[in-house]
Design a protein around this motif. Structure first.
Motif, PDB file in Angstrom:
ATOM      1  N   LYS A  65       0.795  -1.312   0.061  1.00 52.66           N
ATOM      2  CA  LYS A  65      -0.004  -0.047   0.017  1.00 52.66           C
ATOM      3  C   LYS A  65       0.854   1.068   0.076  1.00 52.66           C
ATOM      4  CE  LYS A  65      -4.113  -1.953   2.556  1.00 52.66           C
ATOM      5  NZ  LYS A  65      -4.692  -2.357   3.466  1.00 52.66           N
ATOM      6  N   PRO A  66       1.470   1.697  -0.996  1.00 52.70           N
ATOM      7  CA  PRO A  66       2.325   2.586  -1.241  1.00 52.70           C
ATOM      8  C   PRO A  66       1.959   4.128  -0.706  1.00 52.70           C
ATOM      9  CG  PRO A  66       2.134   1.593  -3.222  1.00 52.70           C
ATOM     10  CD  PRO A  66       0.999   1.077  -2.478  1.00 52.70           C
ATOM     11  N   ASN A  67       0.751   4.098  -0.419  1.00 55.27           N
ATOM     12  CA  ASN A  67       0.180   5.483   0.202  1.00 55.27           C
ATOM     13  C   ASN A  67       0.351   5.317   1.549  1.00 55.27           C
ATOM     14  OD1 ASN A  67      -1.844   3.688   0.032  1.00 55.27           O
ATOM     15  ND2 ASN A  67      -3.420   5.195   0.093  1.00 55.27           N
ATOM     16  N   LYS A  68       0.489   4.185   2.101  1.00 53.57           N
ATOM     17  CA  LYS A  68       0.656   4.109   3.671  1.00 53.57           C
ATOM     18  C   LYS A  68       1.722   4.091   4.146  1.00 53.57           C
ATOM     19  CE  LYS A  68      -4.013   3.734   4.617  1.00 53.57           C
ATOM     20  NZ  LYS A  68      -4.668   4.605   5.270  1.00 53.57           N
ATOM     21  N   ARG A  69       2.169   4.219   5.468  1.00 58.33           N
ATOM     22  CA  ARG A  69       3.332   4.516   5.973  1.00 58.33           C
ATOM     23  C   ARG A  69       3.583   3.550   7.171  1.00 58.33           C
ATOM     24  NH1 ARG A  69       3.845   6.286   2.031  1.00 58.33           N
ATOM     25  NH2 ARG A  69       4.110   8.354   1.039  1.00 58.33           N
ATOM     26  N   SER A  70       4.794   3.005   7.430  1.00 54.72           N
ATOM     27  CA  SER A  70       5.237   2.311   8.427  1.00 54.72           C
ATOM     28  C   SER A  70       6.611   2.508   8.992  1.00 54.72           C
ATOM     29  CB  SER A  70       5.277   0.862   7.773  1.00 54.72           C
ATOM     30  OG  SER A  70       5.937  -0.233   8.551  1.00 54.72           O
ATOM     31  N   PHE A  71       6.890   1.785  10.016  1.00 59.07           N
ATOM     32  CA  PHE A  71       8.322   2.215  10.170  1.00 59.07           C
ATOM     33  C   PHE A  71       9.266   0.743   9.719  1.00 59.07           C
ATOM     34  CE2 PHE A  71       6.374   4.242  14.155  1.00 59.07           C
ATOM     35  CZ  PHE A  71       7.107   5.672  14.000  1.00 59.07           C
ATOM     36  N   PRO A  72      10.677   0.894   9.991  1.00 55.77           N
ATOM     37  CA  PRO A  72      10.998  -0.333   9.200  1.00 55.77           C
ATOM     38  C   PRO A  72      10.937  -1.489   9.968  1.00 55.77           C
ATOM     39  CG  PRO A  72      12.692   1.528   9.472  1.00 55.77           C
ATOM     40  CD  PRO A  72      11.520   2.028   9.752  1.00 55.77           C
ATOM     41  N   LYS A  73      11.014  -2.604   9.578  1.00 52.87           N
ATOM     42  CA  LYS A  73      10.804  -3.825  10.521  1.00 52.87           C
ATOM     43  C   LYS A  73      10.718  -4.958   9.526  1.00 52.87           C
ATOM     44  CE  LYS A  73       5.771  -4.471  10.550  1.00 52.87           C
ATOM     45  NZ  LYS A  73       5.863  -5.103   8.854  1.00 52.87           N
ATOM     46  N   GLY A  74      11.175  -6.174  10.157  1.00 52.75           N
ATOM     47  CA  GLY A  74      11.142  -7.600   9.229  1.00 52.75           C
ATOM     48  C   GLY A  74      11.658  -8.582  10.405  1.00 52.75           C
ATOM     49  N   GLY A  75      11.728  -9.811   9.732  1.00 53.20           N
ATOM     50  CA  GLY A  75      11.778 -10.683  10.370  1.00 53.20           C
ATOM     51  C   GLY A  75      13.207 -10.979  11.129  1.00 53.20           C
ATOM     52  N   TRP A  76      13.223 -11.370  12.281  1.00 52.46           N
ATOM     53  CA  TRP A  76      14.400 -11.593  13.230  1.00 52.46           C
ATOM     54  C   TRP A  76      14.704 -12.881  12.830  1.00 52.46           C
ATOM     55  CZ3 TRP A  76      14.040 -11.835  19.236  1.00 52.46           C
ATOM     56  CH2 TRP A  76      15.448 -12.160  19.755  1.00 52.46           C
ATOM     57  N   GLU A  77      16.216 -13.292  12.430  1.00 53.30           N
ATOM     58  CA  GLU A  77      16.576 -14.406  11.879  1.00 53.30           C
ATOM     59  C   GLU A  77      17.595 -15.080  12.997  1.00 53.30           C
ATOM     60  OE1 GLU A  77      18.181 -13.774   7.820  1.00 53.30           O
ATOM     61  OE2 GLU A  77      16.212 -13.164   7.290  1.00 53.30           O
ATOM     62  N   LEU A  78      18.003 -16.215  12.838  1.00 55.71           N
ATOM     63  CA  LEU A  78      18.402 -17.194  13.756  1.00 55.71           C
ATOM     64  C   LEU A  78      19.911 -16.651  14.054  1.00 55.71           C
ATOM     65  CD1 LEU A  78      17.391 -20.751  12.482  1.00 55.71           C
ATOM     66  CD2 LEU A  78      16.549 -19.568  14.465  1.00 55.71           C
ATOM     67  N   ASP A  79      20.763 -15.912  13.020  1.00 56.53           N
ATOM     68  CA  ASP A  79      22.108 -15.721  13.455  1.00 56.53           C
ATOM     69  C   ASP A  79      22.294 -14.400  13.816  1.00 56.53           C
ATOM     70  OD1 ASP A  79      21.293 -14.565  10.899  1.00 56.53           O
ATOM     71  OD2 ASP A  79      22.946 -14.977   9.962  1.00 56.53           O
ATOM     72  N   GLU A  80      21.257 -13.742  14.274  1.00 59.61           N
ATOM     73  CA  GLU A  80      21.551 -12.391  14.761  1.00 59.61           C
ATOM     74  C   GLU A  80      20.506 -11.988  16.155  1.00 59.61           C
ATOM     75  OE1 GLU A  80      20.222 -10.128  11.303  1.00 59.61           O
ATOM     76  OE2 GLU A  80      18.059 -11.089  11.292  1.00 59.61           O
ATOM     77  N   THR A  81      21.090 -11.231  16.970  1.00 67.80           N
ATOM     78  CA  THR A  81      20.232 -10.588  17.869  1.00 67.80           C
ATOM     79  C   THR A  81      19.150  -9.739  17.482  1.00 67.80           C
ATOM     80  OG1 THR A  81      21.600  -8.550  18.092  1.00 67.80           O
ATOM     81  CG2 THR A  81      22.449 -10.377  19.338  1.00 67.80           C
ATOM     82  N   ALA A  82      18.075  -9.590  18.275  1.00 70.45           N
ATOM     83  CA  ALA A  82      17.089  -8.495  17.777  1.00 70.45           C
ATOM     84  C   ALA A  82      17.678  -7.063  17.554  1.00 70.45           C
ATOM     85  CB  ALA A  82      16.085  -8.502  19.137  1.00 70.45           C
ATOM     86  N   GLU A  83      18.714  -6.636  18.121  1.00 72.09           N
ATOM     87  CA  GLU A  83      18.984  -5.448  17.639  1.00 72.09           C
ATOM     88  C   GLU A  83      19.838  -5.379  16.513  1.00 72.09           C
ATOM     89  OE1 GLU A  83      22.287  -1.792  18.976  1.00 72.09           O
ATOM     90  OE2 GLU A  83      21.150  -2.910  20.577  1.00 72.09           O
ATOM     91  N   GLU A  84      20.511  -6.564  16.289  1.00 69.93           N
ATOM     92  CA  GLU A  84      21.154  -6.606  14.927  1.00 69.93           C
ATOM     93  C   GLU A  84      20.063  -6.827  13.811  1.00 69.93           C
ATOM     94  OE1 GLU A  84      25.255  -8.796  16.417  1.00 69.93           O
ATOM     95  OE2 GLU A  84      23.566 -10.078  15.659  1.00 69.93           O
ATOM     96  N   ALA A  85      19.022  -7.603  14.069  1.00 72.10           N
ATOM     97  CA  ALA A  85      18.028  -7.785  12.965  1.00 72.10           C
ATOM     98  C   ALA A  85      17.421  -6.259  12.700  1.00 72.10           C
ATOM     99  CB  ALA A  85      16.765  -8.720  13.530  1.00 72.10           C
ATOM    100  N   ALA A  86      17.010  -5.694  13.749  1.00 75.97           N
ATOM    101  CA  ALA A  86      16.387  -4.551  13.853  1.00 75.97           C
ATOM    102  C   ALA A  86      17.251  -3.475  12.792  1.00 75.97           C
ATOM    103  CB  ALA A  86      16.070  -3.674  15.171  1.00 75.97           C
ATOM    104  N   ARG A  87      18.469  -3.347  13.080  1.00 74.09           N
ATOM    105  CA  ARG A  87      19.707  -2.667  12.416  1.00 74.09           C
ATOM    106  C   ARG A  87      19.436  -2.900  11.066  1.00 74.09           C
ATOM    107  NH1 ARG A  87      23.147   0.631  15.133  1.00 74.09           N
ATOM    108  NH2 ARG A  87      23.483   0.466  17.417  1.00 74.09           N
ATOM    109  N   ARG A  88      19.695  -4.288  10.644  1.00 76.22           N
ATOM    110  CA  ARG A  88      19.760  -4.800   9.495  1.00 76.22           C
ATOM    111  C   ARG A  88      18.417  -4.228   8.269  1.00 76.22           C
ATOM    112  NH1 ARG A  88      17.282  -8.822   7.364  1.00 76.22           N
ATOM    113  NH2 ARG A  88      16.956  -9.915   9.386  1.00 76.22           N
ATOM    114  N   GLU A  89      17.246  -4.409   9.245  1.00 82.17           N
ATOM    115  CA  GLU A  89      16.014  -4.265   8.456  1.00 82.17           C
ATOM    116  C   GLU A  89      15.999  -2.817   8.329  1.00 82.17           C
ATOM    117  OE1 GLU A  89      13.790  -6.168   6.987  1.00 82.17           O
ATOM    118  OE2 GLU A  89      14.469  -7.837   7.734  1.00 82.17           O
ATOM    119  N   THR A  90      16.293  -1.792   9.155  1.00 84.37           N
ATOM    120  CA  THR A  90      16.332  -0.468   8.845  1.00 84.37           C
ATOM    121  C   THR A  90      17.122   0.037   7.813  1.00 84.37           C
ATOM    122  OG1 THR A  90      15.717  -0.266  11.288  1.00 84.37           O
ATOM    123  CG2 THR A  90      16.477   1.807  10.091  1.00 84.37           C
ATOM    124  N   LEU A  91      18.362  -0.499   7.700  1.00 80.88           N
ATOM    125  CA  LEU A  91      19.233  -0.324   6.662  1.00 80.88           C
ATOM    126  C   LEU A  91      18.612  -0.537   5.312  1.00 80.88           C
ATOM    127  CD1 LEU A  91      21.961   1.261   6.254  1.00 80.88           C
ATOM    128  CD2 LEU A  91      23.085  -1.041   6.376  1.00 80.88           C
TER     129      LEU A  91
END
Length: 175
Positions: A65-91
């Motif tokens: 829905k290109p007219n809608k907005r979100s914060f960056p987010k995505g799946g937390w994967e097995l080889d990373e901490t939650a913070e690493e996943a958050a940083r990766r998704e945001t980048l």
């Protein structure tokens, strides 16, 4: 690497309830209250000038829905901490990063069309220190800095509005 990860083979799930684990950020920056200067303040300056600084948050367009907005987010994967996943998704999704430690905010459970069982979201506040001109998903997403008030209007998901409201009302940005 400059490519977004795809696929869910390495995706983490909650052992107790089978919910998909998600990680994401509320990327933010401090700006001068009177807009005298457009210079983004450092985190320390922003905290010192709490009365006189305002916060802008970065929102991105939703793919479906290109007219809608979100914060960056995505799946937390097995080889990373939650913070690493958050940083990766945001980048990947927003093309921004931070030299500072991220501030965790309380865990949220939400349901979506794609996952009726629901997801468990681990979110962090990210004081942005770097904004890339080109980023992995720049062809499919736009990003924009908005005020907290604007974000409350444009965010698609109520739970995202709620975590933003919580962070603002608890003064977490200035802690």
């Amino acid at each position: 690497s400059n490519h977004a990860r795809t696929g869910r083979s390495r995706q983490r799930y909650d052992d107790d309830n089978g919910r998909r684990l998600i990680a994401g950020t509320i990327p933010f920056r401090f700006i001068r209250g009177e807009k005298v200067t457009e210079r983004t303040m450092t985190m320390a300056e922003g905290i010192d000038n709490a009365d006189n600084s305002e916060i802008e948050v970065l929102v991105i367009s939703c793919r479906r829905k290109p007219n809608k907005r979100s914060f960056p987010k995505g799946g937390w994967e097995l080889d990373e901490t939650a913070e690493e996943a958050a940083r990766r998704e945001t980048l990947e999704e927003a093309g921004v990063s931070s030299a500072y430690a991220l501030t965790p905010i309380p865990i949220v459970h939400y349901k979506s069309k794609s996952s009726p069982i629901g997801c468990t979201a681990h979110f962090f506040l990210m004081c942005v220190t770097e904004q890339l001109e080109k980023w992995p998903e720049d062809s499919v997403r736009m990003r924009e800095w908005v005020s907290v008030e604007q974000a409350q209007d444009v965010l698609k998901d109520t739970w995202m509005k709620d975590i933003l409201y919580e962070a603002v009302s608890r003064g977490v940005f200035f802690s």
